[in-house]
Design a protein around this motif. Sequence first.
Motif, PDB file in Angstrom:
ATOM      1  N   ARG A  63       0.833  -1.208   0.000  1.00  0.00           N
ATOM      2  CA  ARG A  63       0.000   0.000   0.000  1.00  0.00           C
ATOM      3  C   ARG A  63       0.868   1.259   0.000  1.00  0.00           C
ATOM      4  O   ARG A  63       0.480   2.285  -0.560  1.00  0.00           O
ATOM      5  CB  ARG A  63      -0.949  -0.009   1.191  1.00  0.00           C
ATOM      6  CG  ARG A  63      -1.950  -1.172   1.114  1.00  0.00           C
ATOM      7  CD  ARG A  63      -2.937  -1.175   2.250  1.00  0.00           C
ATOM      8  NE  ARG A  63      -3.827  -0.022   2.247  1.00  0.00           N
ATOM      9  CZ  ARG A  63      -4.864   0.142   1.437  1.00  0.00           C
ATOM     10  NH1 ARG A  63      -5.142  -0.774   0.530  1.00  0.00           N
ATOM     11  NH2 ARG A  63      -5.623   1.217   1.505  1.00  0.00           N
ATOM     12  N   SER A  69      -2.185   4.117   0.870  1.00  0.00           N
ATOM     13  CA  SER A  69      -2.194   4.582   2.260  1.00  0.00           C
ATOM     14  C   SER A  69      -1.001   5.501   2.446  1.00  0.00           C
ATOM     15  O   SER A  69      -0.011   5.393   1.719  1.00  0.00           O
ATOM     16  CB  SER A  69      -2.078   3.397   3.223  1.00  0.00           C
ATOM     17  OG  SER A  69      -3.189   2.551   3.107  1.00  0.00           O
ATOM     18  N   THR A  74       1.949   3.718   6.955  1.00  0.00           N
ATOM     19  CA  THR A  74       2.080   2.326   6.523  1.00  0.00           C
ATOM     20  C   THR A  74       3.372   1.715   7.064  1.00  0.00           C
ATOM     21  O   THR A  74       3.388   0.564   7.501  1.00  0.00           O
ATOM     22  CB  THR A  74       2.047   2.253   4.985  1.00  0.00           C
ATOM     23  OG1 THR A  74       0.839   2.862   4.529  1.00  0.00           O
ATOM     24  CG2 THR A  74       2.085   0.832   4.504  1.00  0.00           C
TER      25      THR A  74
END
Length: 164
Positions: A63, A69, A74
């Motif tokens: 991600r 994100s 993350t």
Amino acid sequence: MRDAFLVLFGEGRNLDPLQMGLRSIAVFLIALTLIRLSGRRSFGQRSPFDSVVVILLGATLSRAIVGASPFIATTVASVVIVLAHRLLAWACMRSPALERLVGGVEREVFSDGKFNAREMDAALITVTDVHESVRQKTGSRSMDNVAAAILERNGEVSVIRKKD
């Protein structure tokens, strides 16, 4: 500093190829660091407990590469996953009951020339599965030279040969 970071790594889902490439390099280095922090256990034993870390790290860090994100959030989430794994592994080392709960137990599915139906049912393993493991490990179709077959915690069947 923030402006330079945004130019190099971008923000959100609107990333150009260079930004995604730089994110990939950064995530690769972060993943390498996290793997070292996690220890050899996660990537050597391949128990279900350890595989969870591998799956979660892959899903979480991907991600960050594609911008689905926030990058820093993350990365922090990935560090937390690794630390939680290490903490649970440490707790399992000190508590046999927790280790059985998290890691499972081995099951002797064949011994003394007989299959143990109760252990096989509990493990959801078939006679065919055991025969396959015996063929792979001994190179023989026969169970005659097998003293025992044990379903290990990682899902592999260990085959113990009879003494000559």
